[in-house]
Design an enzyme around this catalytic site. Structure first.
Site, PDB file in Angstrom:
ATOM      1  N   GLY A  12       0.866  -1.046  -0.052  1.00 46.82           N
ATOM      2  CA  GLY A  12      -0.125   0.146   0.051  1.00 46.82           C
ATOM      3  C   GLY A  12       1.054   1.308   0.085  1.00 46.82           C
ATOM      4  O   GLY A  12       2.038   1.275  -0.043  1.00 46.82           O
ATOM      5  N   LYS A  87      -9.262   2.466   4.819  1.00 52.86           N
ATOM      6  CA  LYS A  87      -8.957   3.864   5.400  1.00 52.86           C
ATOM      7  C   LYS A  87      -9.897   4.894   4.815  1.00 52.86           C
ATOM      8  O   LYS A  87      -9.231   6.245   4.843  1.00 52.86           O
ATOM      9  CB  LYS A  87      -7.432   4.024   5.074  1.00 52.86           C
ATOM     10  CG  LYS A  87      -7.035   3.937   3.718  1.00 52.86           C
ATOM     11  CD  LYS A  87      -5.701   4.915   3.428  1.00 52.86           C
ATOM     12  CE  LYS A  87      -5.642   5.563   2.239  1.00 52.86           C
ATOM     13  NZ  LYS A  87      -4.969   6.736   2.185  1.00 52.86           N
ATOM     14  N   SER A 127      -3.840   7.074  13.594  1.00 53.18           N
ATOM     15  CA  SER A 127      -4.235   8.501  12.922  1.00 53.18           C
ATOM     16  C   SER A 127      -4.574   9.686  13.891  1.00 53.18           C
ATOM     17  O   SER A 127      -5.207   9.265  14.907  1.00 53.18           O
ATOM     18  CB  SER A 127      -5.325   8.162  12.065  1.00 53.18           C
ATOM     19  OG  SER A 127      -5.965   9.504  11.412  1.00 53.18           O
ATOM     20  N   TYR A 152     -14.578   4.730  10.715  1.00 52.85           N
ATOM     21  CA  TYR A 152     -13.012   4.546  10.110  1.00 52.85           C
ATOM     22  C   TYR A 152     -12.073   5.090  11.459  1.00 52.85           C
ATOM     23  O   TYR A 152     -11.249   4.494  12.018  1.00 52.85           O
ATOM     24  CB  TYR A 152     -12.326   5.385   8.727  1.00 52.85           C
ATOM     25  CG  TYR A 152     -10.846   5.794   8.881  1.00 52.85           C
ATOM     26  CD1 TYR A 152     -10.479   6.861   9.309  1.00 52.85           C
ATOM     27  CD2 TYR A 152     -10.063   4.436   8.611  1.00 52.85           C
ATOM     28  CE1 TYR A 152      -9.277   7.032   9.200  1.00 52.85           C
ATOM     29  CE2 TYR A 152      -8.587   4.909   8.616  1.00 52.85           C
ATOM     30  CZ  TYR A 152      -8.201   5.929   9.071  1.00 52.85           C
ATOM     31  OH  TYR A 152      -6.823   6.279   9.167  1.00 52.85           O
ATOM     32  N   LYS A 156      -9.729   3.104  14.613  1.00 53.90           N
ATOM     33  CA  LYS A 156      -8.229   3.397  15.022  1.00 53.90           C
ATOM     34  C   LYS A 156      -8.178   3.729  16.496  1.00 53.90           C
ATOM     35  O   LYS A 156      -7.331   3.068  17.126  1.00 53.90           O
ATOM     36  CB  LYS A 156      -7.883   4.689  14.322  1.00 53.90           C
ATOM     37  CG  LYS A 156      -7.585   4.577  12.836  1.00 53.90           C
ATOM     38  CD  LYS A 156      -6.364   3.590  12.634  1.00 53.90           C
ATOM     39  CE  LYS A 156      -6.398   3.643  11.010  1.00 53.90           C
ATOM     40  NZ  LYS A 156      -5.155   2.214  10.826  1.00 53.90           N
ATOM     41  N   GLY A 300     -17.948  16.455   8.419  1.00 51.53           N
ATOM     42  CA  GLY A 300     -17.126  15.462   9.119  1.00 51.53           C
ATOM     43  C   GLY A 300     -15.573  16.211   9.016  1.00 51.53           C
ATOM     44  O   GLY A 300     -14.726  15.900   9.863  1.00 51.53           O
TER      45      GLY A 300
HETATM   46  C1  WQD Z   1      -7.348  17.413   3.865  1.00 52.60           C
HETATM   47  C2  WQD Z   1      -8.115  18.747   3.638  1.00 52.60           C
HETATM   48  C3  WQD Z   1     -10.321  18.886   3.182  1.00 52.60           C
HETATM   49  C4  WQD Z   1     -10.098  16.947  -0.604  1.00 52.60           C
HETATM   50  C5  WQD Z   1      -8.181  12.114   6.094  1.00 52.60           C
HETATM   51  C6  WQD Z   1      -8.407  11.056   7.248  1.00 52.60           C
HETATM   52  C7  WQD Z   1      -7.111  10.847   7.862  1.00 52.60           C
HETATM   53  C8  WQD Z   1      -6.002  10.402   6.666  1.00 52.60           C
HETATM   54  C9  WQD Z   1      -5.977  11.207   5.830  1.00 52.60           C
HETATM   55  C10 WQD Z   1      -6.150   7.932   6.614  1.00 52.60           C
HETATM   56  C11 WQD Z   1      -9.370  18.971   4.011  1.00 52.60           C
HETATM   57  C12 WQD Z   1      -9.604  19.397   1.906  1.00 52.60           C
HETATM   58  C13 WQD Z   1      -9.751  17.538   0.532  1.00 52.60           C
HETATM   59  C14 WQD Z   1     -10.657  18.066  -2.053  1.00 52.60           C
HETATM   60  C15 WQD Z   1     -10.406  19.780  -0.209  1.00 52.60           C
HETATM   61  N1  WQD Z   1      -6.587   9.157   6.159  1.00 52.60           N
HETATM   62  N2  WQD Z   1     -10.059  18.949   0.710  1.00 52.60           N
HETATM   63  N3  WQD Z   1     -10.694  19.099  -1.492  1.00 52.60           N
HETATM   64  O1  WQD Z   1      -9.371  14.787   5.712  1.00 52.60           O
HETATM   65  O2  WQD Z   1      -7.533  15.825   6.842  1.00 52.60           O
HETATM   66  O3  WQD Z   1      -7.544  13.164   6.628  1.00 52.60           O
HETATM   67  O4  WQD Z   1      -7.075  11.411   5.021  1.00 52.60           O
HETATM   68  O5  WQD Z   1      -5.352   7.618   7.269  1.00 52.60           O
HETATM   69  O6  WQD Z   1      -7.282   9.801   8.856  1.00 52.60           O
HETATM   70  O7  WQD Z   1      -9.131  11.786   8.176  1.00 52.60           O
HETATM   71  O8  WQD Z   1      -7.431  14.525   4.625  1.00 52.60           O
HETATM   72  O9  WQD Z   1      -6.766  15.070   2.288  1.00 52.60           O
HETATM   73  O10 WQD Z   1      -9.175  14.260   2.547  1.00 52.60           O
HETATM   74  O11 WQD Z   1      -8.369  16.470   3.286  1.00 52.60           O
HETATM   75  O12 WQD Z   1     -10.861  20.859  -0.038  1.00 52.60           O
HETATM   76  O13 WQD Z   1     -11.225  17.468  -2.895  1.00 52.60           O
HETATM   77  O14 WQD Z   1      -8.231  19.113   2.113  1.00 52.60           O
HETATM   78  O15 WQD Z   1     -11.593  19.663   3.200  1.00 52.60           O
HETATM   79  O16 WQD Z   1      -9.548  20.360   4.792  1.00 52.60           O
HETATM   80  P1  WQD Z   1      -8.188  14.522   5.886  1.00 52.60           P
HETATM   81  P2  WQD Z   1      -7.979  15.124   3.268  1.00 52.60           P
END
Ligand code: WQD
Length: 342
Positions: A12, A87, A127, A152, A156, A300
């Site tokens: 992965g 995840k 996480s 998810y 964790k 969320g």
């Molecule tokens: C980051 C920021 C979005 C996509 C999640 C899980 C975490 C880990 C990482 C697994 C946020 C913004 C995102 C888009 C956007 N996963 N965004 N447009 O949600 O912080 O964390 O992924 O281990 O456990 O919770 O990461 O990259 O999804 O978002 O504006 O198309 O980018 O709102 O502020 P996140 P993300």
């Protein structure tokens, strides 16, 4: 004699980068992966990078029989690094039972197997999502855990509790949980990186897929947050820095340097970066003007979070070295190289 490390989910995204660093630090690596969200080819690409192709055993960790059969013929494992899990935050809300079943049964099978096969140590992929929206920033390992906002995230939290209780009950075992902030980027070789299935949930793969023309535009989920530029803030760390933290954790456990039999470390840069700053970084390093549209907040999402990584710095001698620009540059190089292969 090289120490043997079992890496679950080793083909992965974070797993493959960690396998590279383990091999380059003279560990022997065995991978178990069911290839649900990855590709067997990745093991060969790890071989291209390191000169050693790790052994890959393909089966599902939820099958306890298969796991024990495999461990009967694979002895002297010094530690396990457990990445294998579903995840996707959004998907977990729609398929909670799949997430609880997969993520928790696989972990419990592993812990059972550690006791039976006398495998002393485990590093668990956790996480920062366990902190929810912290009251105080930066986040330390003592920041209160908040009720999970997704199945998810709950797997964790529950996973950490299962490990902690199992360690307390079995004095021959020890563990480290690593709470990742936001991993991004790819190995500088451009041979391994993030390969999201379908439409990416995460920001950086969506940025690179928009820049290369696979996606029409990036949606910025809200610019009305209580942050300097209105967009959400996260702690983005280069996946190679994150991988090196796992080597430091394995060194600590197999070298008996751990101070308690169960330890937890935050892994982040210690710096918060907004969505708009991430976009600016990408545009700077790629020379591509990114097409994006500001839309509503994503349900969320928390507003802001970044780590205090001083415990990992102090105890494991680990800290991030790559910059945001370097991480974005590597993500862009990977996106361009993978589009030639697919
Ligand atoms: C980051 C920021 C979005 C996509 C999640 C899980 C975490 C880990 C990482 C697994 C946020 C913004 C995102 C888009 C956007 N996963 N965004 N447009 O949600 O912080 O964390 O992924 O281990 O456990 O919770 O990461 O990259 O999804 O978002 O504006 O198309 O980018 O709102 O502020 P996140 P993300």
């Amino acid at each position: 004699m090289k120490k043997r490390i079992l890496v679950t989910g080793g083909t992965g995204y974070i797993g493959s980068h960690t396998v590279v660093e383990l091999i380059e630090n003279d560990y022997e690596v065995v991978i178990i992966d069911n290839l649900y969200n990855s590709d067997a080819e990745t093991a060969k690409r790890i071989g291209k990078i390191t000169g050693t192709t790790p052994h890959l055993e393909v089966f599902d960790l939820c099958d306890g029989k298969k796991l024990n059969k495999f461990l009967d013929k694979t002895e002297n494992i010094s530690a396990i690094i457990h990445f294998a899990a579903f995840k996707a935050v959004g998907e977990s809300v729609n398929k909670p039972l799949d997430y609880y079943r997969n993520n928790l049964i696989s972990l419990m099978n592993l812990l059972d197997a550690m006791i039976v096969h006398q495998i002393p140590s485990i590093v668990f992929s956790s996480s920062c999502t366990v902190y929810g929206q912290p009251e105080k920033l930066p986040v330390t390992e003592h920041t209160p855990i908040q009720p999970a906002i997704s199945p998810y995230g709950n797997t964790k939290q529950i996973g950490e509790e299962i490990i902690s209780d199992t360690i307390s009950a079995n004095h021959g075992l020890k563990a480290i949980s690593l709470r990742y902030f936001n991993p991004i980027g790819a190995h500088p070789s451009g041979l391994i990186g993030e390969l999201p299935r379908g439409v990416p949930e995460n920001l950086v793969p969506f940025i690179t897929q928009t820049a290369i023309g696979i996606r029409n535009e990036l949606q910025v989920f809200g610019n009305d947050y209580n942050t300097p530029d209105g967009s959400c803030i996260r702690d983005y760390l280069h996946v190679v820095d994150l991988a090196k933290a796992h080597v430091a954790a394995v060194d600590r456990l197999t070298g008996d340097k751990n101070k308690k039999r169960y330890e937890v470390f935050n892994l982040g840069t210690g710096k918060g970066v907004s969505v708009f700053e991430a976009i600016e970084s990408f545009e700077r390093v790629s020379g591509v003007k990114l097409k994006y549209r500001i839309t509503n907040r994503r349900p969320g999402d928390i507003e802001k979070i970044w780590a205090d990584p001083s415990l990992a710095n102090r105890e494991m001698g680990w800290k991030t070295v790559y910059s945001l620009d370097e991480a974005m540059r590597s993500a862009w190089k990977w996106e361009k190289s993978i589009r030639k292969i697919i």
